[in-house]
Motif scaffolding. Structure first.
Motif, PDB file in Angstrom:
ATOM      1  N   THR A  72      62.624 -30.401 -63.502  1.00  0.00           N
ATOM      2  CA  THR A  72      61.933 -29.709 -62.409  1.00  0.00           C
ATOM      3  C   THR A  72      61.859 -28.197 -62.608  1.00  0.00           C
ATOM      4  O   THR A  72      60.914 -27.559 -62.149  1.00  0.00           O
ATOM      5  CB  THR A  72      62.608 -29.998 -61.057  1.00  0.00           C
ATOM      6  N   TRP A  73      62.809 -27.614 -63.299  1.00  0.00           N
ATOM      7  CA  TRP A  73      62.859 -26.168 -63.516  1.00  0.00           C
ATOM      8  C   TRP A  73      61.706 -25.660 -64.377  1.00  0.00           C
ATOM      9  O   TRP A  73      61.391 -24.473 -64.379  1.00  0.00           O
ATOM     10  CB  TRP A  73      64.179 -25.783 -64.182  1.00  0.00           C
ATOM     11  N   MET A  74      61.062 -26.537 -65.109  1.00  0.00           N
ATOM     12  CA  MET A  74      60.065 -26.120 -66.098  1.00  0.00           C
ATOM     13  C   MET A  74      58.823 -25.479 -65.484  1.00  0.00           C
ATOM     14  O   MET A  74      58.221 -24.602 -66.104  1.00  0.00           O
ATOM     15  CB  MET A  74      59.664 -27.311 -66.973  1.00  0.00           C
ATOM     16  N   THR A  75      58.435 -25.895 -64.278  1.00  0.00           N
ATOM     17  CA  THR A  75      57.171 -25.404 -63.715  1.00  0.00           C
ATOM     18  C   THR A  75      57.257 -24.937 -62.264  1.00  0.00           C
ATOM     19  O   THR A  75      56.397 -24.179 -61.825  1.00  0.00           O
ATOM     20  CB  THR A  75      56.093 -26.503 -63.792  1.00  0.00           C
ATOM     21  N   ILE A  76      58.252 -25.353 -61.523  1.00  0.00           N
ATOM     22  CA  ILE A  76      58.327 -25.005 -60.104  1.00  0.00           C
ATOM     23  C   ILE A  76      58.647 -23.516 -59.928  1.00  0.00           C
ATOM     24  O   ILE A  76      59.537 -22.979 -60.585  1.00  0.00           O
ATOM     25  CB  ILE A  76      59.376 -25.887 -59.394  1.00  0.00           C
ATOM     26  N   LYS A  77      57.922 -22.862 -59.041  1.00  0.00           N
ATOM     27  CA  LYS A  77      58.059 -21.413 -58.834  1.00  0.00           C
ATOM     28  C   LYS A  77      59.486 -20.990 -58.504  1.00  0.00           C
ATOM     29  O   LYS A  77      59.946 -19.949 -58.965  1.00  0.00           O
ATOM     30  CB  LYS A  77      57.109 -20.950 -57.735  1.00  0.00           C
ATOM     31  N   SER A  78      60.218 -21.787 -57.737  1.00  0.00           N
ATOM     32  CA  SER A  78      61.572 -21.388 -57.339  1.00  0.00           C
ATOM     33  C   SER A  78      62.535 -21.303 -58.522  1.00  0.00           C
ATOM     34  O   SER A  78      63.619 -20.746 -58.392  1.00  0.00           O
ATOM     35  CB  SER A  78      62.116 -22.346 -56.270  1.00  0.00           C
ATOM     36  N   PHE A  79      62.140 -21.816 -59.684  1.00  0.00           N
ATOM     37  CA  PHE A  79      62.977 -21.729 -60.881  1.00  0.00           C
ATOM     38  C   PHE A  79      62.506 -20.643 -61.861  1.00  0.00           C
ATOM     39  O   PHE A  79      62.950 -20.595 -63.007  1.00  0.00           O
ATOM     40  CB  PHE A  79      63.022 -23.077 -61.611  1.00  0.00           C
ATOM     41  N   ASP A 127      54.306 -17.386 -75.548  1.00  0.00           N
ATOM     42  CA  ASP A 127      53.257 -18.223 -74.955  1.00  0.00           C
ATOM     43  C   ASP A 127      53.522 -18.425 -73.468  1.00  0.00           C
ATOM     44  O   ASP A 127      52.625 -18.281 -72.640  1.00  0.00           O
ATOM     45  CB  ASP A 127      53.201 -19.599 -75.636  1.00  0.00           C
ATOM     46  N   PHE A 128      54.760 -18.761 -73.129  1.00  0.00           N
ATOM     47  CA  PHE A 128      55.112 -19.014 -71.723  1.00  0.00           C
ATOM     48  C   PHE A 128      55.024 -17.735 -70.897  1.00  0.00           C
ATOM     49  O   PHE A 128      54.557 -17.754 -69.765  1.00  0.00           O
ATOM     50  CB  PHE A 128      56.505 -19.622 -71.615  1.00  0.00           C
ATOM     51  N   ALA A 129      55.473 -16.622 -71.461  1.00  0.00           N
ATOM     52  CA  ALA A 129      55.482 -15.349 -70.739  1.00  0.00           C
ATOM     53  C   ALA A 129      54.065 -14.855 -70.436  1.00  0.00           C
ATOM     54  O   ALA A 129      53.873 -14.061 -69.512  1.00  0.00           O
ATOM     55  CB  ALA A 129      56.246 -14.298 -71.542  1.00  0.00           C
ATOM     56  N   ALA A 130      53.080 -15.334 -71.173  1.00  0.00           N
ATOM     57  CA  ALA A 130      51.697 -14.922 -70.957  1.00  0.00           C
ATOM     58  C   ALA A 130      51.100 -15.530 -69.686  1.00  0.00           C
ATOM     59  O   ALA A 130      50.043 -15.111 -69.228  1.00  0.00           O
ATOM     60  CB  ALA A 130      50.847 -15.303 -72.173  1.00  0.00           C
ATOM     61  N   ILE A 131      51.790 -16.503 -69.109  1.00  0.00           N
ATOM     62  CA  ILE A 131      51.318 -17.170 -67.895  1.00  0.00           C
ATOM     63  C   ILE A 131      52.189 -16.684 -66.727  1.00  0.00           C
ATOM     64  O   ILE A 131      53.412 -16.680 -66.843  1.00  0.00           O
ATOM     65  CB  ILE A 131      51.439 -18.702 -68.042  1.00  0.00           C
ATOM     66  N   PRO A 132      51.591 -16.290 -65.618  1.00  0.00           N
ATOM     67  CA  PRO A 132      52.398 -15.842 -64.470  1.00  0.00           C
ATOM     68  C   PRO A 132      53.446 -16.893 -64.081  1.00  0.00           C
ATOM     69  O   PRO A 132      53.136 -18.073 -63.954  1.00  0.00           O
ATOM     70  CB  PRO A 132      51.362 -15.661 -63.357  1.00  0.00           C
ATOM     71  N   GLY A 133      54.674 -16.452 -63.938  1.00  0.00           N
ATOM     72  CA  GLY A 133      55.772 -17.347 -63.601  1.00  0.00           C
ATOM     73  C   GLY A 133      56.464 -17.949 -64.810  1.00  0.00           C
ATOM     74  O   GLY A 133      57.460 -18.637 -64.672  1.00  0.00           O
ATOM     75  N   SER A 134      55.929 -17.733 -65.989  1.00  0.00           N
ATOM     76  CA  SER A 134      56.488 -18.232 -67.260  1.00  0.00           C
ATOM     77  C   SER A 134      56.833 -19.722 -67.230  1.00  0.00           C
ATOM     78  O   SER A 134      57.921 -20.126 -67.625  1.00  0.00           O
ATOM     79  CB  SER A 134      57.730 -17.421 -67.651  1.00  0.00           C
ATOM     80  N   PRO A 135      55.911 -20.580 -66.777  1.00  0.00           N
ATOM     81  CA  PRO A 135      56.215 -22.009 -66.783  1.00  0.00           C
ATOM     82  C   PRO A 135      56.321 -22.542 -68.213  1.00  0.00           C
ATOM     83  O   PRO A 135      55.627 -22.068 -69.121  1.00  0.00           O
ATOM     84  CB  PRO A 135      55.022 -22.633 -66.047  1.00  0.00           C
ATOM     85  N   ILE A 136      57.177 -23.520 -68.390  1.00  0.00           N
ATOM     86  CA  ILE A 136      57.365 -24.128 -69.721  1.00  0.00           C
ATOM     87  C   ILE A 136      56.325 -25.245 -69.842  1.00  0.00           C
ATOM     88  O   ILE A 136      56.587 -26.422 -69.623  1.00  0.00           O
ATOM     89  CB  ILE A 136      58.804 -24.661 -69.896  1.00  0.00           C
ATOM     90  N   VAL A 137      55.102 -24.852 -70.167  1.00  0.00           N
ATOM     91  CA  VAL A 137      53.959 -25.768 -70.265  1.00  0.00           C
ATOM     92  C   VAL A 137      53.509 -25.846 -71.731  1.00  0.00           C
ATOM     93  O   VAL A 137      52.377 -25.518 -72.059  1.00  0.00           O
ATOM     94  CB  VAL A 137      52.812 -25.347 -69.315  1.00  0.00           C
ATOM     95  N   TYR A 138      54.386 -26.328 -72.544  1.00  0.00           N
ATOM     96  CA  TYR A 138      54.178 -26.382 -73.996  1.00  0.00           C
ATOM     97  C   TYR A 138      52.924 -27.162 -74.396  1.00  0.00           C
ATOM     98  O   TYR A 138      52.318 -26.889 -75.430  1.00  0.00           O
ATOM     99  CB  TYR A 138      55.401 -27.002 -74.673  1.00  0.00           C
ATOM    100  N   TRP A 139      52.500 -28.131 -73.590  1.00  0.00           N
ATOM    101  CA  TRP A 139      51.370 -28.977 -73.942  1.00  0.00           C
ATOM    102  C   TRP A 139      50.034 -28.244 -73.892  1.00  0.00           C
ATOM    103  O   TRP A 139      49.025 -28.749 -74.374  1.00  0.00           O
ATOM    104  CB  TRP A 139      51.320 -30.203 -73.020  1.00  0.00           C
ATOM    105  N   LEU A 140      50.012 -27.019 -73.354  1.00  0.00           N
ATOM    106  CA  LEU A 140      48.773 -26.236 -73.302  1.00  0.00           C
ATOM    107  C   LEU A 140      48.452 -25.508 -74.593  1.00  0.00           C
ATOM    108  O   LEU A 140      47.354 -25.011 -74.766  1.00  0.00           O
ATOM    109  CB  LEU A 140      48.858 -25.205 -72.166  1.00  0.00           C
ATOM    110  N   PHE A 141      49.426 -25.426 -75.512  1.00  0.00           N
ATOM    111  CA  PHE A 141      49.252 -24.588 -76.679  1.00  0.00           C
ATOM    112  C   PHE A 141      48.942 -25.408 -77.926  1.00  0.00           C
ATOM    113  O   PHE A 141      49.404 -26.532 -78.084  1.00  0.00           O
ATOM    114  CB  PHE A 141      50.515 -23.735 -76.891  1.00  0.00           C
ATOM    115  N   ALA A 142      48.170 -24.806 -78.822  1.00  0.00           N
ATOM    116  CA  ALA A 142      47.783 -25.468 -80.066  1.00  0.00           C
ATOM    117  C   ALA A 142      48.991 -25.555 -80.996  1.00  0.00           C
ATOM    118  O   ALA A 142      49.922 -24.756 -80.903  1.00  0.00           O
ATOM    119  CB  ALA A 142      46.662 -24.696 -80.754  1.00  0.00           C
ATOM    120  N   ILE A 143      48.934 -26.530 -81.876  1.00  0.00           N
ATOM    121  CA  ILE A 143      50.018 -26.690 -82.870  1.00  0.00           C
ATOM    122  C   ILE A 143      49.905 -25.604 -83.915  1.00  0.00           C
ATOM    123  O   ILE A 143      48.880 -25.247 -84.373  1.00  0.00           O
ATOM    124  CB  ILE A 143      49.947 -28.079 -83.518  1.00  0.00           C
TER     125      ILE A 143
END
Length: 165
Positions: A58-65, A149-165
């Motif tokens: 849950t910590w990967m994307t929720i704003k409270s984390f 990559d994560f820091a480039a998105i507001p809130g730094s969500p761990i959304v690894y699936w958005l990035f190219a290999i």
């Protein structure tokens, strides 16, 4: 040559009486005990060491984390990451976990391997993990991402699936 290992193992048990302690000692991550456990793990790990941990996802994307994610990425980097996402909503099955190794002296622009496993059952997950590692494609659940990559998105969500290999 001598090798030195620091190992920390602990199962946390949360009691209602610890709520004030969490507010006082871990105010930035007080919403969940496992977040405080991760922060404490970082504090206890040698500054050139590695922290390996398995926690809920849950910590990967929720704003409270967000504070936890920023803490993880501050001067550190993921070395590897396995996201075990079960697709069942059955109440007896714990749905999702994130297992990762965090380098305490990491380079935030390092692209680490992230593997996503979604099927139920240990044998199927093991088979899919082997395919992801050997195939190395998004279709097999293999991704690469960095802290930058994560820091480039507001809130730094761990959304690894958005990035190219």
């Amino acid at each position: 040559m001598w090798l030195l290992y620091d190992i920390r193992l602990r199962q946390e048990i949360f009691h209602a009486s610890q709520q004030q302690f969490m507010k006082d000692e871990y105010s930035s991550v007080k919403q969940d005990l496992y977040a405080a456990f991760v922060v404490r793990g970082i504090e206890l790990t040698n500054r050139r060491g590695l922290l390996a941990i398995v926690i809920g996802d849950t910590w990967m994307t929720i704003k409270s984390f967000e504070a936890l994610r920023l803490r993880l990425l501050d001067g550190r980097s993921f070395d590897s990451f396995i996201h075990m996402r079960d697709v069942s909503n059955h109440p007896d099955i714990f749905g999702a976990n994130a297992a990762f190794v965090l380098s305490m002296k990491g380079n935030r622009n390092k692209h680490a391997p992230f593997i996503r496993l979604t099927p139920l059952g240990q044998e199927r997950k093991e088979a899919d993990l082997r395919v992801a590692v050997t195939d190395g494609t998004k279709g097999a659940g293999f991704h690469r991402a960095s802290g930058d990559d994560f820091a480039a998105i507001p809130g730094s969500p761990i959304v690894y699936w958005l990035f190219a290999i």
